[in-house]
Design a protein around this motif. Structure first.
Motif: not given
Ligand SMILES: C[S@@+](CC[C@H](N)C(=O)[O-])C[C@H]1O[C@@H](n2cnc3c(N)ncnc32)[C@H](O)[C@@H]1O
Length: 487
Positions: A23, A70, A78, A117, A121, A147, A200, A202-203, A227
């Motif tokens: 995404g 990625l 995080t 991540s 969290e 993730d 998973f 998300l997009v 995104f």
């Molecule tokens: C900056 S981390 C955030 C971790 C945690 N949610 C926090 O706020 O501390 C962003 C995470 O989003 C995941 N991510 C990016 N695109 C994604 C997608 N399309 N579907 C699921 N996860 C995704 C990345 O792999 C990464 O682990």
């Protein structure tokens, strides 16, 4: 690193692959950034041209390599208890509210951490739930963490963390739920078992609503920043559908849903903002209110003005605008006392308008009466919970008072409501450098530069303390350089 040109065609192929899998969308202006990331990964893989690397990524064996790429593209930063106000709200308000409602329906508490991540969290959520279970009758609890990075998920399942990750874990949790060996903190098995980790995206389309429904709470923080707005809108809509009625969504502080969804209500809980899927009966009322408001709007030309603080006739509103304009002039001329005298008759409790109170708070700030300035800002916010100007001024007062942590919290609230607020980001950059969070500081300075270049008219000169947009951009760029040098 090898020097290779990334052709437009190659750029588009990589861009589409990354967008499809995660995404994350690279604008043409980011072509060079993508090229640098690709070259770095190609060097590690021992590959010398983009076509071979593209083939590797597209092959079944390429999923691990995609994770590495990625991790370069996004900042997978995080840590436990990131944005503490949100976890306080979860512990003291949201979970108790859901449990109260659940006890009527007798079912389970279900929480989803989307974009988890390396697990900090969802494990923070588990720690809060585990600590709260003592002496409380809990229903069954499910915490799902997902993730797109398999490497991150593997690390999450291990549950072993460095000092940086646990820096904000309260001592009692650290002692009770972690054991330390050398410089590593090992999470207790009982907590690890509470969280189920799974891949998973998300997009993914079509969104598998059947499997992903019935959540009480969804955390999706610092994920959608990468995104495109269109993808984010879809993801947010999917979350809405996935939540039970009365469920909550926690977003990152720079991921306001303001322009992305009108399905959720923004609610202020325990000093932070969360998004609520209102139960059906309330939604019906909200819709009816909106329709009534819209009908009203067609009839009254002055309806754009905020009336929540003081319901005033139009004549009075015009008078107040004139008084405020004059008081601002006096303030700018260095005459805060005279400005205060002018406003005094308009400060009565029942009719005071937001702009009058804001100006009076600014006068207090100007006179160094910080306690009264804080009180007045809090009064504004309690009447107008979505007042960007109220939070901004409160943050400025705390900054002047050298209460850095409080100032950071308030500037973050400004960004919840208005992510494009360049001055709030600039202040955050300064505050983060002051408290030693240098990565965050650089990120905020870079955000200011991006915002002022993309949408220069978001700038409010009056609040800028002598900065013009160009000067602010130059200042941010030189601060980023200084921070780079100091590392
Ligand atoms: C900056 S981390 C955030 C971790 C945690 N949610 C926090 O706020 O501390 C962003 C995470 O989003 C995941 N991510 C990016 N695109 C994604 C997608 N399309 N579907 C699921 N996860 C995704 C990345 O792999 C990464 O682990």
């Amino acid at each position: 690193m090898v020097e290779l040109e990334l052709s437009d065609k190659e750029f588009k192929s990589f861009r589409d692959l990354i967008a499809e899998r995660a995404g994350i969308y690279f604008e043409p202006s980011k072509q060079d950034l993508l090229r640098t990331n690709l070259l770095q990964r190609m060097e590690d893989c021992g590959l010398s041209n983009f076509a071979d690397y593209f083939q590797l990524l597209s092959s079944p064996a390429g999923t691990k390599e995609f994770d590495h790429l990625l991790n370069l593209i996004i900042i997978p930063e995080t840590y436990f208890f990131r944005d503490q106000a949100q976890f306080r709200a979860l512990e003291h308000f949201i979970i108790p509210e859901i449990l109260k409602n659940e006890s009527d329906s007798g079912s389970s508490l279900r929480i989803w951490s989307a974009g988890c991540s390396t697990g900090e969290e969802p494990y923070t959520i588990a720690l809060i739930v585990a600590a709260g279970m003592v002496g409380v009758k809990y229903p069954s609890v499910q915490i799902l963490a997902t993730d797109v990075s398999n490497a991150a998920l593997e690390a999450a399942r291990r549950g072993v963390y460095g000092a940086r990750s646990v820096r904000d874990v309260p001592k009692e949790y650290l002692n009770r739920f972690f054991s330390k060996k050398r410089d590593k903190h090992f999470l207790d098995e009982s907590i690890k078992q509470m969280v189920e980790f799974s891949y998973f995206n998300l997009v993914t389309e079509p969104y598998p609503l059947l499997e992903m429904s019935g959540w009480d709470i969804i955390f999706c923080r610092n994920v959608t920043i990468y995104f495109q707005p269109e993808s984010t809108k879809k993801v947010i809509h999917n979350f809405y559908q996935s939540l039970r009625q009365g469920g909550y969504l926690f977003a990152g502080y720079s991921e306001s849903l303001r322009y992305l969804s009108d399905e959720f209500s923004t609610v202020q809980v325990g000093g932070t903002f969360v998004y609520k899927k209102e139960p059906q009966d309330k939604r019906g009322k909200k819709k009816a209110r909106r329709t009534r408001r819209n009908r009203g709007r067609q009839r009254t030309p002055a309806s754009g003005r905020s009336r929540r603080l003081g319901a005033l006739p139009d004549r009075k509103v015009d008078e107040i605008q004139q008084i405020c304009a004059r008081a601002k002039e006096l303030l700018e001329m260095g005459k805060p006392e005279q400005a205060g005298d002018l406003l005094a008759p308009y400060l009565e409790k029942s009719t005071a308008s937001e702009s009058v109170l804001l100006l009076q708070a600014e006068i207090f700030l100007n006179q160094g009466d910080l306690e009264n300035a804080v009180q007045l800002c809090q009064r504004i916010i309690s009447c107008e919970p979505l007042s960007v100007a109220g939070y901004y001024l409160l943050a400025v007062v705390y900054r002047t008072w050298e209460k850095e942590r409080k100032a950071i919290e308030e500037f973050k609230r400004v960004l919840y409501l208005k992510p494009e607020h360049a001055l709030a980001r600039f202040n955050l950059g300064d505050l983060y450098s002051q408290v030693g969070q240098l990565d965050e500081a650089k990120l905020e300075y870079a955000n200011v530069v991006r915002l002022l270049r993309e949408v220069p008219d978001v700038f409010d000169e009056r609040l800028a303390g002598g900065f013009s947009p160009t000067l602010l951009i130059d200042t941010c760029l030189s601060r980023i350089k200084e921070l780079d040098k100091s590392e």
